[in-house]
Design a protein around this motif. Structure first.
Motif, PDB file in Angstrom:
ATOM      1  N   VAL A 107      38.693  71.984  19.640  1.00  0.00           N
ATOM      2  CA  VAL A 107      38.077  73.250  19.226  1.00  0.00           C
ATOM      3  C   VAL A 107      38.552  74.343  20.177  1.00  0.00           C
ATOM      4  N   ASN A 108      39.235  75.336  19.643  1.00  0.00           N
ATOM      5  CA  ASN A 108      39.751  76.423  20.461  1.00  0.00           C
ATOM      6  C   ASN A 108      38.637  77.360  20.909  1.00  0.00           C
ATOM      7  N   MET A 109      38.732  77.799  22.148  1.00  0.00           N
ATOM      8  CA  MET A 109      37.761  78.735  22.695  1.00  0.00           C
ATOM      9  C   MET A 109      38.430  80.075  23.001  1.00  0.00           C
ATOM     10  N   PHE A 110      37.695  81.161  22.783  1.00  0.00           N
ATOM     11  CA  PHE A 110      38.186  82.501  23.060  1.00  0.00           C
ATOM     12  C   PHE A 110      36.991  83.416  23.267  1.00  0.00           C
ATOM     13  N   THR A 111      37.266  84.668  23.612  1.00  0.00           N
ATOM     14  CA  THR A 111      36.185  85.655  23.623  1.00  0.00           C
ATOM     15  C   THR A 111      36.713  86.991  23.117  1.00  0.00           C
ATOM     16  N   PRO A 112      35.860  87.774  22.457  1.00  0.00           N
ATOM     17  CA  PRO A 112      36.255  89.133  22.074  1.00  0.00           C
ATOM     18  C   PRO A 112      36.033  90.100  23.232  1.00  0.00           C
ATOM     19  N   VAL A 113      36.931  91.082  23.351  1.00  0.00           N
ATOM     20  CA  VAL A 113      36.757  92.159  24.320  1.00  0.00           C
ATOM     21  C   VAL A 113      36.828  93.479  23.564  1.00  0.00           C
ATOM     22  N   TYR A 114      35.711  94.174  23.517  1.00  0.00           N
ATOM     23  CA  TYR A 114      35.650  95.485  22.863  1.00  0.00           C
ATOM     24  C   TYR A 114      36.092  96.531  23.880  1.00  0.00           C
ATOM     25  N   ILE A 115      37.144  97.292  23.556  1.00  0.00           N
ATOM     26  CA  ILE A 115      37.642  98.288  24.507  1.00  0.00           C
ATOM     27  C   ILE A 115      37.247  99.714  24.116  1.00  0.00           C
ATOM     28  N   ALA A 116      36.731  99.909  22.900  1.00  0.00           N
ATOM     29  CA  ALA A 116      36.260 101.236  22.466  1.00  0.00           C
ATOM     30  C   ALA A 116      35.349 101.060  21.262  1.00  0.00           C
ATOM     31  N   ASN A 117      34.342 101.938  21.133  1.00  0.00           N
ATOM     32  CA  ASN A 117      33.469 101.863  19.954  1.00  0.00           C
ATOM     33  C   ASN A 117      33.381 103.199  19.204  1.00  0.00           C
ATOM     34  N   TYR A 118      34.340 104.093  19.457  1.00  0.00           N
ATOM     35  CA  TYR A 118      34.410 105.316  18.649  1.00  0.00           C
ATOM     36  C   TYR A 118      34.892 104.945  17.249  1.00  0.00           C
ATOM     37  N   CYS A 119      34.291 105.568  16.241  1.00  0.00           N
ATOM     38  CA  CYS A 119      34.655 105.241  14.867  1.00  0.00           C
ATOM     39  C   CYS A 119      34.611 106.496  14.003  1.00  0.00           C
ATOM     40  N   GLU A 120      35.532 106.569  13.054  1.00  0.00           N
ATOM     41  CA  GLU A 120      35.611 107.702  12.136  1.00  0.00           C
ATOM     42  C   GLU A 120      35.136 107.344  10.732  1.00  0.00           C
ATOM     43  N   ASN A 121      34.650 106.113  10.576  1.00  0.00           N
ATOM     44  CA  ASN A 121      34.202 105.662   9.262  1.00  0.00           C
ATOM     45  C   ASN A 121      32.694 105.774   9.120  1.00  0.00           C
ATOM     46  N   PHE A 122      32.257 105.963   7.884  1.00  0.00           N
ATOM     47  CA  PHE A 122      30.841 106.002   7.549  1.00  0.00           C
ATOM     48  C   PHE A 122      30.548 104.765   6.701  1.00  0.00           C
ATOM     49  N   CYS A 123      30.280 103.645   7.385  1.00  0.00           N
ATOM     50  CA  CYS A 123      29.939 102.385   6.722  1.00  0.00           C
ATOM     51  C   CYS A 123      28.456 102.147   6.963  1.00  0.00           C
ATOM     52  N   ILE A 124      27.687 102.096   5.919  1.00  0.00           N
ATOM     53  CA  ILE A 124      26.233 102.179   6.087  1.00  0.00           C
ATOM     54  C   ILE A 124      25.616 100.941   6.718  1.00  0.00           C
ATOM     55  N   TYR A 125      26.372  99.841   6.829  1.00  0.00           N
ATOM     56  CA  TYR A 125      25.822  98.593   7.360  1.00  0.00           C
ATOM     57  C   TYR A 125      26.249  98.337   8.806  1.00  0.00           C
ATOM     58  N   CYS A 126      27.053  99.233   9.411  1.00  0.00           N
ATOM     59  CA  CYS A 126      27.678  98.951  10.705  1.00  0.00           C
ATOM     60  C   CYS A 126      27.103  99.808  11.821  1.00  0.00           C
ATOM     61  N   GLY A 127      26.852  99.190  12.967  1.00  0.00           N
ATOM     62  CA  GLY A 127      26.301  99.904  14.111  1.00  0.00           C
ATOM     63  C   GLY A 127      27.243 100.918  14.718  1.00  0.00           C
ATOM     64  N   PHE A 128      28.551 100.793  14.479  1.00  0.00           N
ATOM     65  CA  PHE A 128      29.524 101.728  15.035  1.00  0.00           C
ATOM     66  C   PHE A 128      29.732 102.963  14.165  1.00  0.00           C
ATOM     67  N   ASN A 129      29.144 103.029  12.972  1.00  0.00           N
ATOM     68  CA  ASN A 129      29.532 104.088  12.034  1.00  0.00           C
ATOM     69  C   ASN A 129      29.377 105.481  12.647  1.00  0.00           C
ATOM     70  N   CYS A 130      30.188 106.407  12.160  1.00  0.00           N
ATOM     71  CA  CYS A 130      30.380 107.689  12.850  1.00  0.00           C
ATOM     72  C   CYS A 130      29.120 108.543  12.931  1.00  0.00           C
ATOM     73  N   HIS A 131      28.127 108.322  12.078  1.00  0.00           N
ATOM     74  CA  HIS A 131      26.894 109.120  12.107  1.00  0.00           C
ATOM     75  C   HIS A 131      25.776 108.436  12.881  1.00  0.00           C
ATOM     76  N   ASN A 132      26.045 107.262  13.403  1.00  0.00           N
ATOM     77  CA  ASN A 132      25.033 106.546  14.155  1.00  0.00           C
ATOM     78  C   ASN A 132      25.022 107.046  15.595  1.00  0.00           C
ATOM     79  N   LYS A 133      23.860 107.476  16.064  1.00  0.00           N
ATOM     80  CA  LYS A 133      23.753 108.055  17.398  1.00  0.00           C
ATOM     81  C   LYS A 133      23.623 106.947  18.434  1.00  0.00           C
ATOM     82  N   ILE A 134      24.774 106.449  18.887  1.00  0.00           N
ATOM     83  CA  ILE A 134      24.796 105.393  19.892  1.00  0.00           C
ATOM     84  C   ILE A 134      25.630 105.873  21.080  1.00  0.00           C
ATOM     85  N   ASN A 135      25.549 105.139  22.177  1.00  0.00           N
ATOM     86  CA  ASN A 135      26.387 105.439  23.330  1.00  0.00           C
ATOM     87  C   ASN A 135      27.825 105.023  23.036  1.00  0.00           C
ATOM     88  N   ARG A 136      28.731 106.008  23.000  1.00  0.00           N
ATOM     89  CA  ARG A 136      30.137 105.732  22.723  1.00  0.00           C
ATOM     90  C   ARG A 136      30.898 105.635  24.048  1.00  0.00           C
TER      91      ARG A 136
END
Length: 405
Positions: A107-136
Motif C-alpha cells: 500500500v503506497n503512502m503519501f501526503t498532500p501539501v497545499y501551497i495556496a488556497n486562493y481561488c477564482e471559482n464559485f463552487c457552492i460546495y467547496c470551502g475554497f470558493n471565491c466568495h467564502n470569507k476564509i483566511n487565504r
C-alpha cells in the motif's frame, strides 16, 4: 479554525447569487486561451453515462460479472447497480483477490501539501470558493521548502501538491517552482491543480511532476452548471479533457474522481470508470488512478453531506473500480475515518494518505501566514500511525514504487 469568524457568502448572500445569475457564461463553451483538442473521449463518456440504466440489472447479471476473468463495461455497469449491493461480500472478496494478484500486499503512502488556497471559482460546495470569507494564504519558495523538508523527514517519498484554482495567485511557473523544490526531497510528485493546456502540463512535467489528478466532480453537465457558477472551472468540457491533455503533455499518470454525493453517484461512478477505461485504451502506457471522495462539510455549511452514499455504497464503488480496472491505483481519502480507510486498503485500495492537513502551511510551525482548510478531514493519523496500522493488517507500507534511472 473558528467558524464564528467566517461567513460563507456564497451560501448566504442573495445579492451575490443574483449577480452570478445575470453574468453566467456558457458552461459548455471554451474561454480564450483554453486549448481545444480533437478527441472523441467526452462524447463517448457522456453517451455511456446517459444510456446507463442501473435498475435493469439483476443479481444474475452481477454474478456473471463476478465470474469473468476480465470485466467489460457491461460488467462494470452491473457491479455498480443496486442489485450488486446484496452481493457486497462477494464483490469485496473478488476485489481483494484481484488486488493481491496485481499489487501483492503493498500500500503506497503519501501526503498532500497545499501551497495556496486562493481561488477564482464559485463552487457552492467547496470551502475554497471565491466568495467564502476564509483566511487565504500562499506559500513562498522558502516556505514551500520548509514544508517539503518537514514532510520528507517523516519518511514519505511521495507528495501531492495542491493549490486553489487561481492562475493569478498560483501561476504555472509558481507551481513549476514548487515541483522543482519537491523533487529535491521526493521520488514521486503528483499535482492536483486547476486544469491547464498540454504545453503547460509538459512544462510542469519537466519541472518534476509525474502525474495529475483532476476531480470532474460530476459528469452530469446540467448539474455541473448549477454547482459551478463562475470561474474557469465552470467550463465543463475543458475540465473533462484535462487528463488527456496531461498525457499529451508527457505525464506518466492521471487520476480520476467524481465527488460522490453531488449527483446520482452510480452514474457519476460509471462515467468516472468509463473515462479512465477509454483513456487507458487510447493511451496504453498511462498509469491510471482513481480517488473515491465523498462530500464533506465546509465552513458554515455542515449540511453539505452525501445523502445516499453510505459506507456500503462507497465500498461498492471502490470494489467495482478494482474489478473493472484491476491494474489501477485506488486512493482512499482522509475524508473517511480510520476504520473505513483500514477496511478499504484491506480489500481494494492501494494508496493511502497520512499526516494530512488541507490547510496552508500546516506542516511547519514557524510559517506565520497559514490558510484555512478546504474541508474537514475524518482521519488525522500521523505517518507513523498509518504505517503501523498497515503492518497490523499484514500489509506492507510502500514509500517508493518508482525509480528514475
Amino acid at each position: 479554525m473558528s467558524k464564528e469568524n467566517h461567513v460563507n457568502e456564497s451560501i448566504l448572500n442573495a445579492e451575490i447569487k443574483e449577480w452570478q445569475k445575470k453574468n453566467r457564461i456558457d458552461h459548455m463553451t471554451y474561454l480564450p486561451g483554453m486549448e481545444v483538442i480533437e478527441s472523441e473521449i467526452q462524447e463517448q463518456v457522456l453517451s455511456a453515462m446517459n444510456t446507463y440504466d442501473y435498475n435493469k440489472y439483476t443479481e444474475a447479471d452481477v454474478r456473471r460479472a463476478l465470474a469473468h476473468d476480465s470485466r467489460t463495461p457491461e460488467d462494470f455497469a452491473a457491479l455498480l447497480s443496486p442489485a450488486a449491493l446484496s452481493l457486497l461480500e462477494e464483490l469485496a472478496q473478488c476485489a481483494r483477490i484481484e488486488t493481491r494478484k496485481h499489487f501483492g500486499n503493498g500500500v503506497n503512502m503519501f501526503t498532500p501539501v497545499y501551497i495556496a488556497n486562493y481561488c477564482e471559482n464559485f463552487c457552492i460546495y467547496c470551502g475554497f470558493n471565491c466568495h467564502n470569507k476564509i483566511n487565504r494564504a500562499q506559500l513562498g519558495e522558502e516556505e514551500i521548502e520548509k514544508e517539503m523538508k518537514a514532510v520528507a523527514e517523516s519518511g514519505l517519498e511521495e507528495v501531492l501538491i495542491l493549490t486553489g484554482e487561481s492562475r493569478a495567485k498560483s501561476s504555472v511557473e509558481y507551481i513549476g517552482k514548487a515541483c522543482e523544490i519537491a523533487r529535491k526531497y521526493f521520488n514521486v510528485i503528483g499535482l492536483e491543480i486547476y486544469p491547464v493546456n498540454s504545453d503547460e502540463y509538459a512544462y510542469l512535467h519537466k519541472c518534476g511532476a509525474d502525474y495529475v489528478t483532476v476531480f470532474q466532480e460530476t459528469y452530469n453537465a446540467e448539474k455541473y452548471e448549477t454547482l459551478h457558477l463562475a470561474g474557469h472551472k465552470r467550463i465543463f468540457p475543458y475540465r473533462l479533457n484535462a487528463q488527456e491533455r496531461a498525457l499529451r503533455g508527457g505525464m506518466r499518470g492521471v487520476g480520476f474522481a467524481a465527488l460522490l454525493g453531488l449527483d446520482d453517484f452510480r452514474k457519476d461512478a460509471f462515467a468516472t470508470g468509463m473515462h479512465a477505461y477509454l483513456l487507458q485504451r487510447k493511451y496504453p502506457h498511462a498509469e491510471i488512478a482513481f480517488s473515491c471522495p465523498r462530500l464533506r462539510p465546509i465552513i458554515n455549511n455542515e449540511k453539505i453531506n452525501p445523502m445516499d452514499v453510505h459506507e456500503p455504497q462507497l465500498l461498492q464503488v471502490v470494489t467495482a473500480y478494482r474489478l473493472f480496472m484491476p491494474y489501477s491505483s485506488i486512493t482512499v481519502s482522509t475524508r473517511e475515518c480510520a476504520r473505513v480507510r483500514n477496511n478499504l486498503v484491506n480489500i481494494a485500495a492501494t494508496k493511502i494518505s497520512a499526516g494530512v492537513s488541507t490547510g496552508i502551511g500546516e506542516h511547519v510551525e514557524d510559517i506565520e501566514e497559514k490558510g484555512d482548510d478546504q474541508f474537514e478531514i475524518s482521519d488525522g493519523r500521523s505517518v507513523e500511525e498509518v504505517y503501523q496500522d498497515l503492518l497490523d493488517l499484514d500489509l506492507q507500507p510502500v514509500m517508493k514504487d518508482y525509480l528514475y534511472v
